[in-house]
Write a protein that holds these residues in place. Sequence first.
Motif, PDB file in Angstrom:
ATOM      1  N   TYR A   1      62.691 -72.687  14.507  1.00  0.00           N
ATOM      2  CA  TYR A   1      63.328 -71.810  13.526  1.00  0.00           C
ATOM      3  C   TYR A   1      64.153 -70.725  14.213  1.00  0.00           C
ATOM      4  N   GLN A   2      63.733 -70.268  15.410  1.00  0.00           N
ATOM      5  CA  GLN A   2      64.510 -69.236  16.082  1.00  0.00           C
ATOM      6  C   GLN A   2      65.802 -69.826  16.644  1.00  0.00           C
ATOM      7  N   LEU A   3      65.768 -71.101  17.057  1.00  0.00           N
ATOM      8  CA  LEU A   3      66.994 -71.759  17.494  1.00  0.00           C
ATOM      9  C   LEU A   3      67.944 -71.958  16.312  1.00  0.00           C
ATOM     10  N   ASN A   4      67.389 -72.299  15.154  1.00  0.00           N
ATOM     11  CA  ASN A   4      68.217 -72.434  13.949  1.00  0.00           C
ATOM     12  C   ASN A   4      68.864 -71.099  13.591  1.00  0.00           C
ATOM     13  N   THR A   5      68.093 -70.014  13.746  1.00  0.00           N
ATOM     14  CA  THR A   5      68.636 -68.683  13.458  1.00  0.00           C
ATOM     15  C   THR A   5      69.767 -68.344  14.417  1.00  0.00           C
ATOM     16  N   MET A   6      69.589 -68.678  15.701  1.00  0.00           N
ATOM     17  CA  MET A   6      70.657 -68.441  16.671  1.00  0.00           C
ATOM     18  C   MET A   6      71.913 -69.213  16.291  1.00  0.00           C
ATOM     19  N   GLU A   7      71.726 -70.449  15.860  1.00  0.00           N
ATOM     20  CA  GLU A   7      72.877 -71.285  15.513  1.00  0.00           C
ATOM     21  C   GLU A   7      73.641 -70.750  14.306  1.00  0.00           C
ATOM     22  N   GLU A   8      72.962 -69.988  13.446  1.00  0.00           N
ATOM     23  CA  GLU A   8      73.651 -69.413  12.288  1.00  0.00           C
ATOM     24  C   GLU A   8      74.782 -68.481  12.713  1.00  0.00           C
ATOM     25  N   PHE A   9      74.650 -67.865  13.878  1.00  0.00           N
ATOM     26  CA  PHE A   9      75.686 -66.963  14.376  1.00  0.00           C
ATOM     27  C   PHE A   9      76.757 -67.704  15.170  1.00  0.00           C
ATOM     28  N   LEU A  10      76.483 -68.954  15.507  1.00  0.00           N
ATOM     29  CA  LEU A  10      77.413 -69.723  16.329  1.00  0.00           C
ATOM     30  C   LEU A  10      78.290 -70.607  15.450  1.00  0.00           C
ATOM     31  N   LYS A  11      78.965 -69.951  14.515  1.00  0.00           N
ATOM     32  CA  LYS A  11      79.873 -70.626  13.592  1.00  0.00           C
ATOM     33  C   LYS A  11      81.234 -69.960  13.660  1.00  0.00           C
ATOM     34  N   LYS A  12      82.236 -70.721  13.282  1.00  0.00           N
ATOM     35  CA  LYS A  12      83.591 -70.180  13.270  1.00  0.00           C
ATOM     36  C   LYS A  12      83.684 -69.037  12.253  1.00  0.00           C
ATOM     37  N   PRO A  13      84.638 -68.104  12.441  1.00  0.00           N
ATOM     38  CA  PRO A  13      84.793 -66.982  11.502  1.00  0.00           C
ATOM     39  C   PRO A  13      85.122 -67.468  10.089  1.00  0.00           C
ATOM     40  N   ILE A  14      84.427 -66.899   9.106  1.00  0.00           N
ATOM     41  CA  ILE A  14      84.550 -67.352   7.718  1.00  0.00           C
ATOM     42  C   ILE A  14      84.683 -66.156   6.784  1.00  0.00           C
ATOM     43  N   ILE A  15      85.452 -66.361   5.723  1.00  0.00           N
ATOM     44  CA  ILE A  15      85.514 -65.408   4.609  1.00  0.00           C
ATOM     45  C   ILE A  15      85.199 -66.185   3.338  1.00  0.00           C
TER      46      ILE A  15
END
Length: 673
Positions: A248-262
């Motif tokens: 779950y902590q790796l999944n949480t880290m991956e949430e921030f590793l996304k392209k910029p979105i609006i």
Amino acid sequence: MEDNNKIDRRPKKEKVRPEFPKRAVITAGMPYGNKELHFGHVGGVFVHADTFARFLRDRIGEENVIFVSGTDCYGSPILESYRKLVENGEFDGSIHDYVNGNHEKQKQTLEDYDISLNLYGASALDRASEIHEEVSKDIFESLYHNGYLEKLSTPQFYDPEYKVFLNGRQVVGKCPIEGCQSEKGYADECSLGHQYMPSELINPISALSSKKPELREVSNWYFKLEEFFEPLRELVSYFRTNTNSRKYQLNTMEEFLKKPIIYIKKSYYEEKKDIIDALPKHKLLEEEKKASITILFEKLTDREEACNILTKEGINYRTGKTLVPFRLTGNIEWGVKVPEIEGESNLTFWVWPESLWAPISFTKTYLESIGKDKTEWENWWKSKDAKVYQFIGEDNIYFYGVAQMALFMALQGKDYTIDPEEGKLRSTHLIANNHILFMDKKASSSSEIKPPMAKELLNYYTKEQLRIHFLSLGLSNKSVSFKPQVYMKEEEREGVDTVLKDGNLLTNVFNRLVRSCFYTAQKYYDSKIPEGSISDSVLSEAKEAILDYELKMYNHEFHMITYLLDTYLRNANKYWVNNMRIAEKEEDDALRKQVLIDSFHAVRTATAFIHPIAPEGCEMIRDYLNVSDKIWNWEYIFETMDFFTKDVEHHELKFLEPRIDFFAKHESQIIAE
């Protein structure tokens, strides 16, 4: 520690045993210096970290383990708390006095819970403060020379009525991150750790004037975190495949590793289609069932330009999690001074970055205190033979799992890798616990639900009862509620108090077995353990439990360890009761001896298991067994009692007086009974 007389009684076909590092640093986060410790600090992080640190001392040697933490003295939360107290006439000392008083209270509480820190320092106090300033200076200059810092002029909140710039906690609004459930958004981060630019905060209000503040440009140093997008993705993938990092902590880290979105509501898009279509290069993503459309950008700068356009046009939007420049500096006076570079002076470090490398400062402080060389810390933080275990709460995954990992790679230099060579700073191993709730609700000092202070709990429960209960909650899997019945109304109490239920494993089940063994040895065998072989079934069960326990500890599955203990101890008690009843009834001395020999082996094994969890009672058992502390050493974990008793000439057990408890109940519980 070789022993030529050691008998190898290990199973012939063992399970593959986990490998532990030769050296280990354990950290447990840093409580803010504006408060005492509440139950979440101790029960959600420190007890878990201490249990693992104590286990590692038994497993790889006390000299190979360093356990450090400390008070986080700087930052806007401390400054704002201090300001309010002084303003209300509740405190008349300096801010240094303020954090020092809280530090001493925190330190005492940790001692009361048997948290075995090698050093509990403070970022602004004593020798740890001096070393922390040196480390902070070295890290800043290294990041600058490696090319990973940039000076940005960004908007900061300013209160025109008070004519001051506002620190992070002096501005409160709504977090702009899509889907965020935070109760409070501050200047550039919310209470759940989401990062954003100050201009994105929704409906900001000044804590000083209670009015909407202005935004004025201020220059600060930022770490180029967004440049580590791909390396961090690679690192998370490596952790997922090659380590036992919690998923779950790796999944949480991956949430921030996304392209910029609006995100923009579809109704706005239909009204302002021409403006939105003219935004910097982007892709539109639309899903039928969603009320908003997603605008995807390749570059953060494009998204920031788009945000400015949308704001000017009065178009409401929310942003998605992504990597943004990580601010390193600020202009509040109470902080670690930043070296002057490119003419920028009088800056201090923002509290979050300097708290990420504070464990290095504390490690260096401890090593210096025991006479080690200045470079010795590198053998703990830069060696492939060593590992740093950082116990944190889930709200801090962004900082330790994203920002710190990138910072440490940047400190390697331009040729950084996710698996650096010997002598380069390495990524740490995170153990992130989920929230520990209070009566099914999230409690914090800044929320409506106030958590009980950790020291208050000791008025109703023993530290051993609380320690094993906190471990049993299973915070590695999900958020769990802490429900001590002493904080409930009488009509709300149902069944057994859950704290006592887990504590009973020590105060009732194990305590009864140990006492029975001692009293029987005293009554029939002159306080000696009878000579003889342990039953094969008892040996086999102990060996299986040892291997299972070791693996669960390796994986930080603390709640599973409490389940293992429950099964093992109840089986041992059942064996004692059933067979000793027969021995007494039939006056069968041979059976009595066998049961006592077998049961002392169960006590020996269980005591080694419980030693990291409830050390005081286990040390008392060791003292009454009259054996050395070699009994804790996992090099001898498969050895039987005779291996340890042979070290003492004419060995006999220490005499146990009637009604002596190795794991006593709290005096309030005894009165209640």
